[in-house]
Design a protein around this motif. Structure first.
Motif, PDB file in Angstrom:
ATOM      1  N   SER A 166      10.572  15.346  -1.963  1.00  0.00           N
ATOM      2  CA  SER A 166      10.968  14.400  -0.926  1.00  0.00           C
ATOM      3  C   SER A 166       9.790  13.461  -0.675  1.00  0.00           C
ATOM      4  N   ASN A 167      10.073  12.194  -0.438  1.00  0.00           N
ATOM      5  CA  ASN A 167       8.967  11.250  -0.262  1.00  0.00           C
ATOM      6  C   ASN A 167       8.082  11.586   0.923  1.00  0.00           C
ATOM      7  N   SER A 168       8.653  12.266   1.916  1.00  0.00           N
ATOM      8  CA  SER A 168       7.805  12.615   3.057  1.00  0.00           C
ATOM      9  C   SER A 168       6.838  13.745   2.711  1.00  0.00           C
ATOM     10  N   GLN A 169       7.066  14.387   1.569  1.00  0.00           N
ATOM     11  CA  GLN A 169       6.141  15.453   1.166  1.00  0.00           C
ATOM     12  C   GLN A 169       4.891  14.904   0.496  1.00  0.00           C
ATOM     13  N   ILE A 170       4.936  13.623   0.139  1.00  0.00           N
ATOM     14  CA  ILE A 170       3.743  13.005  -0.442  1.00  0.00           C
ATOM     15  C   ILE A 170       2.833  12.638   0.720  1.00  0.00           C
ATOM     16  N   ILE A 224       4.809  10.497 -10.832  1.00  0.00           N
ATOM     17  CA  ILE A 224       5.840  10.467  -9.797  1.00  0.00           C
ATOM     18  C   ILE A 224       6.739   9.268 -10.027  1.00  0.00           C
ATOM     19  N   LYS A 225       8.021   9.522 -10.117  1.00  0.00           N
ATOM     20  CA  LYS A 225       8.955   8.421 -10.271  1.00  0.00           C
ATOM     21  C   LYS A 225       9.791   8.348  -9.004  1.00  0.00           C
ATOM     22  N   GLU A 226       9.637   7.261  -8.295  1.00  0.00           N
ATOM     23  CA  GLU A 226      10.406   7.127  -7.059  1.00  0.00           C
ATOM     24  C   GLU A 226      11.843   6.796  -7.407  1.00  0.00           C
ATOM     25  N   GLU A 227      12.746   7.650  -7.005  1.00  0.00           N
ATOM     26  CA  GLU A 227      14.151   7.428  -7.363  1.00  0.00           C
ATOM     27  C   GLU A 227      14.893   6.613  -6.318  1.00  0.00           C
ATOM     28  N   ASP A 228      14.694   6.960  -5.060  1.00  0.00           N
ATOM     29  CA  ASP A 228      15.254   6.134  -3.994  1.00  0.00           C
ATOM     30  C   ASP A 228      14.320   6.233  -2.802  1.00  0.00           C
ATOM     31  N   LYS A 229      14.817   5.839  -1.650  1.00  0.00           N
ATOM     32  CA  LYS A 229      13.882   5.807  -0.528  1.00  0.00           C
ATOM     33  C   LYS A 229      13.529   7.198   0.002  1.00  0.00           C
ATOM     34  N   ASP A 230      14.326   8.184  -0.336  1.00  0.00           N
ATOM     35  CA  ASP A 230      14.034   9.530   0.151  1.00  0.00           C
ATOM     36  C   ASP A 230      13.406  10.468  -0.876  1.00  0.00           C
ATOM     37  N   ARG A 252      -1.560   2.874   2.153  1.00  0.00           N
ATOM     38  CA  ARG A 252      -1.291   1.753   1.248  1.00  0.00           C
ATOM     39  C   ARG A 252       0.069   1.885   0.610  1.00  0.00           C
ATOM     40  N   TRP A 253       0.374   3.110   0.202  1.00  0.00           N
ATOM     41  CA  TRP A 253       1.633   3.335  -0.499  1.00  0.00           C
ATOM     42  C   TRP A 253       2.811   3.074   0.431  1.00  0.00           C
ATOM     43  N   LYS A 254       2.649   3.449   1.680  1.00  0.00           N
ATOM     44  CA  LYS A 254       3.730   3.204   2.625  1.00  0.00           C
ATOM     45  C   LYS A 254       3.716   1.784   3.150  1.00  0.00           C
ATOM     46  N   GLY A 255       2.684   1.032   2.745  1.00  0.00           N
ATOM     47  CA  GLY A 255       2.613  -0.364   3.147  1.00  0.00           C
ATOM     48  C   GLY A 255       2.228  -0.574   4.589  1.00  0.00           C
ATOM     49  N   GLN A 256       1.439   0.355   5.121  1.00  0.00           N
ATOM     50  CA  GLN A 256       1.021   0.206   6.515  1.00  0.00           C
ATOM     51  C   GLN A 256      -0.357  -0.425   6.638  1.00  0.00           C
ATOM     52  N   GLU A 257      -0.863  -0.861   5.485  1.00  0.00           N
ATOM     53  CA  GLU A 257      -2.231  -1.370   5.483  1.00  0.00           C
ATOM     54  C   GLU A 257      -2.348  -2.657   6.290  1.00  0.00           C
ATOM     55  N   GLU A 258      -3.335  -2.704   7.151  1.00  0.00           N
ATOM     56  CA  GLU A 258      -3.569  -3.919   7.921  1.00  0.00           C
ATOM     57  C   GLU A 258      -5.005  -4.361   7.690  1.00  0.00           C
ATOM     58  N   ASP A 259      -5.123  -5.472   7.011  1.00  0.00           N
ATOM     59  CA  ASP A 259      -6.464  -5.911   6.614  1.00  0.00           C
ATOM     60  C   ASP A 259      -7.346  -6.258   7.807  1.00  0.00           C
ATOM     61  N   ASP A 260      -6.763  -6.962   8.770  1.00  0.00           N
ATOM     62  CA  ASP A 260      -7.566  -7.418   9.906  1.00  0.00           C
ATOM     63  C   ASP A 260      -8.249  -6.252  10.613  1.00  0.00           C
ATOM     64  N   GLU A 261      -7.460  -5.227  10.812  1.00  0.00           N
ATOM     65  CA  GLU A 261      -8.000  -4.077  11.522  1.00  0.00           C
ATOM     66  C   GLU A 261      -9.192  -3.482  10.791  1.00  0.00           C
ATOM     67  N   GLU A 262      -9.053  -3.456   9.485  1.00  0.00           N
ATOM     68  CA  GLU A 262     -10.114  -2.852   8.702  1.00  0.00           C
ATOM     69  C   GLU A 262     -11.434  -3.581   8.888  1.00  0.00           C
ATOM     70  N   GLU A 263     -11.335  -4.906   8.912  1.00  0.00           N
ATOM     71  CA  GLU A 263     -12.553  -5.685   9.090  1.00  0.00           C
ATOM     72  C   GLU A 263     -13.202  -5.385  10.437  1.00  0.00           C
ATOM     73  N   GLU A 264     -12.363  -5.308  11.433  1.00  0.00           N
ATOM     74  CA  GLU A 264     -12.901  -4.985  12.740  1.00  0.00           C
ATOM     75  C   GLU A 264     -13.616  -3.645  12.753  1.00  0.00           C
TER      76      GLU A 264
END
Lengths: 364, 108
Positions: free
Chosen positions: A314-318, A339-345, B28-40
């Motif tokens: 599950s993606n939340s396990q990563i 890891i191959k992401e299959e869908d959002k979960d 990063r993978w979840k795309g929560q990266e915020e560059d501005d904050e990092e600089e601060e």
């Protein structure tokens, strides 16, 4: 990053047991430094030293060097021999802390493992495995990998802080390497089982925990069967305590397990409910295995045959811990996962085994 | 142009970059990266450079078996309150349980 001398180096007290186990399986020396170097009380803890002693006892020819301050350890592994022994565990951790890593070594030993662990069986102070979760949560997973004859018996229970428990780990199957698994379907759970246990407290507490858990699990619609296990007299250790372990079972043998131990001032009904909801949470955020079984699965897949094993994740396990496991594995075995992401979960994880062979099957 | 496009990282590329902390990899993978904050943060770190590091920390247990779950109140809310028909089976868990088809009342 192994240095020129061929020693893999690690820093900090993270995954202490995993790193030592991987080193033992890989037959590579490791050095762990900066162990709690910024802590009020720096260095190794009693249970970690006790674990090193246990490793020394189940292997032959290993070499352990602890620095003067206790913040660094050099470990040169020997070969896993197993045998019959008794280990008196440090009272800072329950026996599960010591049994869990033995599951990684026992099937690949030269002789069968038969170890009696003495100490605390359950503790509310630490989040380690209880004998129940090992028995119902980890051993069934090992069966998937071909380790069929392994069992755990609770001879005496002993709650924290004084303990007095005794647990017997017996591994009769010696296999050359784990089987390669392909777990591509997300299992459906058809039953929930559990055990609610107590030592030196009123037996009604056990039933109150069961009531709390059943109430939260009723809407799932599956069969819920929780056993009451009240221990009294000499075999129940020296301290009062109680707890509950719940496990969701699928027909194909996968298990998801959650557990909790009561502390002072908590209502037994609340513990039952908490553990039940944690089980549901674990089921909804996991795929084939739960978070607490993931490490075992990753290591067993790594030391498998030179085939590619796959399982659904599950993606939340990563999470952070997951990446730490993978990096530690890579550092000692050199293999990477894909890891191959299959869908959002869900994602599909594939690992190529390193072609490990147990010492029992090696020709000297 | 900047910031509007958030780069999505391939997890396989990040997993084994040992110069990136695992916590950062997840971000990063979840795309929560915020560059501005990092600089601060960097600026703050420079200020901290001369102050004494608080050495009296108590280490967290980083080697445990049970995962950390949200508190019971959050779980209760998630499973019991937000699911109005939870009595008939938790909605988002329905596909994770194998339940025998219920006998309807008329038959019984």
């Amino acid at each position: 990053m192994s240095s020129k001398s061929g020693i893999a180096t690690f820093e900090g007290h993270r995954n202490f047991r995993l790193r030592l186990i991987l080193a033992t399986l890989a037959g590579k020396s490791i050095k762990i430094s900066k162990i709690r170097s910024n802590d009020v009380n720096p260095g190794l803890r009693d249970h970690e030293v006790s674990f090193l002693r246990l490793l020394e006892a189940v292997t032959n020819g290993c070499h352990i060097e602890i620095s003067y301050t206790g913040t660094a350890v050099i470990y040169k592994p020997g070969i896993i021999i197993g045998g019959e022994l008794t280990h008196v565990c440090a009272n800072t951790k329950p026996v599960g802390y010591f049994i869990e890593p033995m599951l990684y070594l026992a099937p690949f030993s030269k002789k069968k493992f038969s170890i009696i662990f003495k100490g605390i069986t359950t503790s509310d102070k630490s989040k380690d495995a209880t004998p129940e979760s090992i028995k119902w949560g980890l051993i069934p997973i090992m069966e998937k990998f071909g380790v069929r004859e392994i069992s755990l018996y609770i001879l005496k229970r002993g709650s924290a802080p004084i303990g007095g428990g005794e647990v017997h780990l017996l591994c009769n199957s010696l296999i050359p390497q784990p089987l390669t698994i392909h777990a591509l379907d997300i299992p459906k759970f058809s039953a929930i089982r559990g055990v609610s246990y107590s030592t030196r407290v009123s037996p009604s507490i056990v039933n109150r925990m069961i009531d709390g858990a059943r109430k939260a699990l009723r809407p799932t619609g599956v069969e819920v069967n929780i056993t009451a296990d009240v221990w009294r007299g000499e075999n129940s250790g020296k301290s009062p305590g109680y707890g509950i372990t719940l496990v969701a079972e699928s027909k194909k043998g996968w298990r998801i397990v959650a557990e909790g131990v009561g502390s002072a001032g908590e209502l037994p009904e609340d513990i039952g409910e908490t553990v039940a909801l944690q089980l549901l949470e674990e089921i909804s955020t996991s795929a084939v295995v739960g978070l607490n079984q993931l490490q075992l699965v990753l290591v067993y897949m790594t030391i498998g045959k030179e085939d590619i094993g796959r399982f659904k994740l599950s993606n939340s396990q990563i999470n952070e811990n997951f990446i730490w496991y993978l990096r530690d594995i890579k550092q000692l075995f050199g293999n990477e996962v894909f890891i191959k992401e299959e869908d959002k979960d869900y994602s599909l994880l594939s690992i190529k085994g390193v072609g490990f062979t147990s010492v029992s099957k090696k020709i000297a | 142009l900047q910031g509007s496009v958030r780069r999505r990282w391939d997890i396989n590329k990040l997993l084994y970059l040992s110069n990136i902390d695992p916590a950062e990899v997840i971000k990063r993978w979840k795309g929560q990266e915020e560059d501005d904050e990092e600089e601060e943060e960097d600026i703050e770190q420079e200020e901290d450079f001369f102050t004494k590091k608080s050495s009296a920390e108590v280490s967290e247990d980083l080697d445990q078996f049970q995962p950390t779950y949200p508190s019971i109140d959050i779980l209760r809310k998630k499973y019991e309150d937000s699911d109005e028909e939870y009595e008939n089976g938790y909605k988002f868990l329905k596909d994770r349980f194998l339940v025998a088809p219920k006998m309807s009342e008329e038959n019984g």
